[in-house]
Design a protein around this motif. Structure first.
Motif, PDB file in Angstrom:
ATOM      1  N   TYR A   5     -22.309  16.618  37.489  1.00  0.00           N
ATOM      2  CA  TYR A   5     -21.266  16.135  37.009  1.00  0.00           C
ATOM      3  C   TYR A   5     -19.871  16.845  37.214  1.00  0.00           C
ATOM      4  O   TYR A   5     -19.927  17.780  37.006  1.00  0.00           O
ATOM      5  N   GLU A   6     -19.144  16.740  37.325  1.00  0.00           N
ATOM      6  CA  GLU A   6     -17.364  17.101  38.157  1.00  0.00           C
ATOM      7  C   GLU A   6     -17.010  18.180  36.936  1.00  0.00           C
ATOM      8  O   GLU A   6     -16.758  18.015  36.013  1.00  0.00           O
ATOM      9  N   GLY A   7     -16.239  19.227  36.713  1.00  0.00           N
ATOM     10  CA  GLY A   7     -16.367  19.728  36.096  1.00  0.00           C
ATOM     11  C   GLY A   7     -17.115  21.591  35.716  1.00  0.00           C
ATOM     12  O   GLY A   7     -16.679  21.964  35.154  1.00  0.00           O
ATOM     13  N   THR A  10     -20.306  25.788  39.439  1.00  0.00           N
ATOM     14  CA  THR A  10     -21.421  25.773  40.874  1.00  0.00           C
ATOM     15  C   THR A  10     -22.655  26.954  41.243  1.00  0.00           C
ATOM     16  O   THR A  10     -23.110  26.852  42.061  1.00  0.00           O
ATOM     17  N   CYS A  82     -16.684  27.713  46.375  1.00  0.00           N
ATOM     18  CA  CYS A  82     -15.956  26.509  45.046  1.00  0.00           C
ATOM     19  C   CYS A  82     -15.595  26.633  43.691  1.00  0.00           C
ATOM     20  O   CYS A  82     -17.493  26.709  43.221  1.00  0.00           O
ATOM     21  N   HIS A  84     -15.407  23.779  41.068  1.00  0.00           N
ATOM     22  CA  HIS A  84     -15.794  22.610  40.598  1.00  0.00           C
ATOM     23  C   HIS A  84     -16.397  21.827  41.727  1.00  0.00           C
ATOM     24  O   HIS A  84     -16.264  21.827  42.666  1.00  0.00           O
ATOM     25  N   ILE A  85     -17.302  20.877  41.170  1.00  0.00           N
ATOM     26  CA  ILE A  85     -17.076  19.261  42.567  1.00  0.00           C
ATOM     27  C   ILE A  85     -17.134  17.966  42.000  1.00  0.00           C
ATOM     28  O   ILE A  85     -17.271  17.988  41.170  1.00  0.00           O
ATOM     29  N   ILE A  86     -17.194  17.294  42.541  1.00  0.00           N
ATOM     30  CA  ILE A  86     -16.331  16.164  43.147  1.00  0.00           C
ATOM     31  C   ILE A  86     -18.267  14.976  43.573  1.00  0.00           C
ATOM     32  O   ILE A  86     -18.185  15.096  44.653  1.00  0.00           O
ATOM     33  N   THR A  88     -19.406  11.624  45.001  1.00  0.00           N
ATOM     34  CA  THR A  88     -19.402   9.932  44.362  1.00  0.00           C
ATOM     35  C   THR A  88     -20.178   9.764  45.246  1.00  0.00           C
ATOM     36  O   THR A  88     -21.066  10.366  46.052  1.00  0.00           O
ATOM     37  N   ILE A  96     -20.810  15.162  48.267  1.00  0.00           N
ATOM     38  CA  ILE A  96     -20.389  16.235  47.286  1.00  0.00           C
ATOM     39  C   ILE A  96     -18.897  16.588  47.864  1.00  0.00           C
ATOM     40  O   ILE A  96     -18.943  16.879  49.159  1.00  0.00           O
ATOM     41  N   LYS A  97     -17.439  16.391  47.580  1.00  0.00           N
ATOM     42  CA  LYS A  97     -16.318  17.577  47.346  1.00  0.00           C
ATOM     43  C   LYS A  97     -16.247  18.768  46.527  1.00  0.00           C
ATOM     44  O   LYS A  97     -16.634  19.219  44.864  1.00  0.00           O
ATOM     45  N   ILE A  99     -14.474  22.271  45.082  1.00  0.00           N
ATOM     46  CA  ILE A  99     -12.986  21.958  44.485  1.00  0.00           C
ATOM     47  C   ILE A  99     -12.942  23.649  44.605  1.00  0.00           C
ATOM     48  O   ILE A  99     -13.198  24.260  43.385  1.00  0.00           O
TER      49      ILE A  99
END
Length: 199
Positions: A5-7, A10, A82, A84-86, A88, A96-97, A99
């Protein structure tokens, strides 16, 4: 370990672990092969008959949940630092991006360009209010050196600036209308931040 989940934290990108039912709709059924591609802070998983990885599964009550669980140097490298991750999920592909902290990224750029020792980037906030955005900046790795807050509509111009100083007592507070300030009145700072004005 990467949460799905985003936020979420990691854990420094040591492991990639996704267990989402949406993976089935995207074609990632248990047993399906997929390949992994990494590029900077982006990881892409694509369904591929020749892929070297295979989707596993776990049983949750009466449902089967597909699991993508992968470790490796490429993933650790892509997600290093990183915060956080996003995630999709597309049909046949998962991206997986990672952040990274804005302050950390800016510090690295400054160090690379100037060869100076890495230090905290500094900020000044205008329309600082009670300091919520300033707290977010500090959490992102910045150091707030000054703030400007003046709100006569509250009946007491220092109402919010007093609250601000309770939470940021090492910051210089300018409790005056900002148009009365000149640039050389303010301390040096790397970033000036103007939050939304109350009006």
């Amino acid at each position: 370990m990467i949460h799905q989940y985003e936020g979420k934290a990691t854990y420094n990108g040591e492991r990639l672990y996704l267990d989402k039912t949406e993976l089935i709709q995207a074609g990632f059924q248990p047993g399906v092969r997929y390949s992994t591609r990494t590029d900077d802070s982006l990881i892409e998983l694509s369904i591929s008959e020749t892929g070297s990885n295979r989707v596993s599964q776990k049983q949750r009550k009466d449902r089967v949940i597909p699991i993508i669980d992968k470790t490796g140097f490429d993933i650790r490298e892509a997600l290093a630092d990183c915060k956080h991750i996003i995630v999709t999920i597309h049909f046949g592909r998962v991206t997986i991006k990672g952040i990274k902290s804005t302050a950390e990224q800016l510090k690295k750029q400054i160090v690379n360009h100037t060869s100076e020792k890495q230090t905290d980037l500094t900020t000044i906030s205008f329309c600082a209010g009670a300091g919520i955005s300033s707290s977010a900046l500090v959490a992102a790795g910045f150091k707030e050196v000054a703030a400007v807050e003046y709100n006569p509509k509250e009946g007491r111009e220092s109402k919010f600036s007093d609250i601000y100083l309770q939470n940021h007592n090492d910051t210089i507070m300018f409790n005056v209308p900002m148009q009365h300030l000149k640039a050389n009145d303010l301390p040096a700072a790397d970033v000036w931040v103007a939050t939304l004005d109350c009006v």
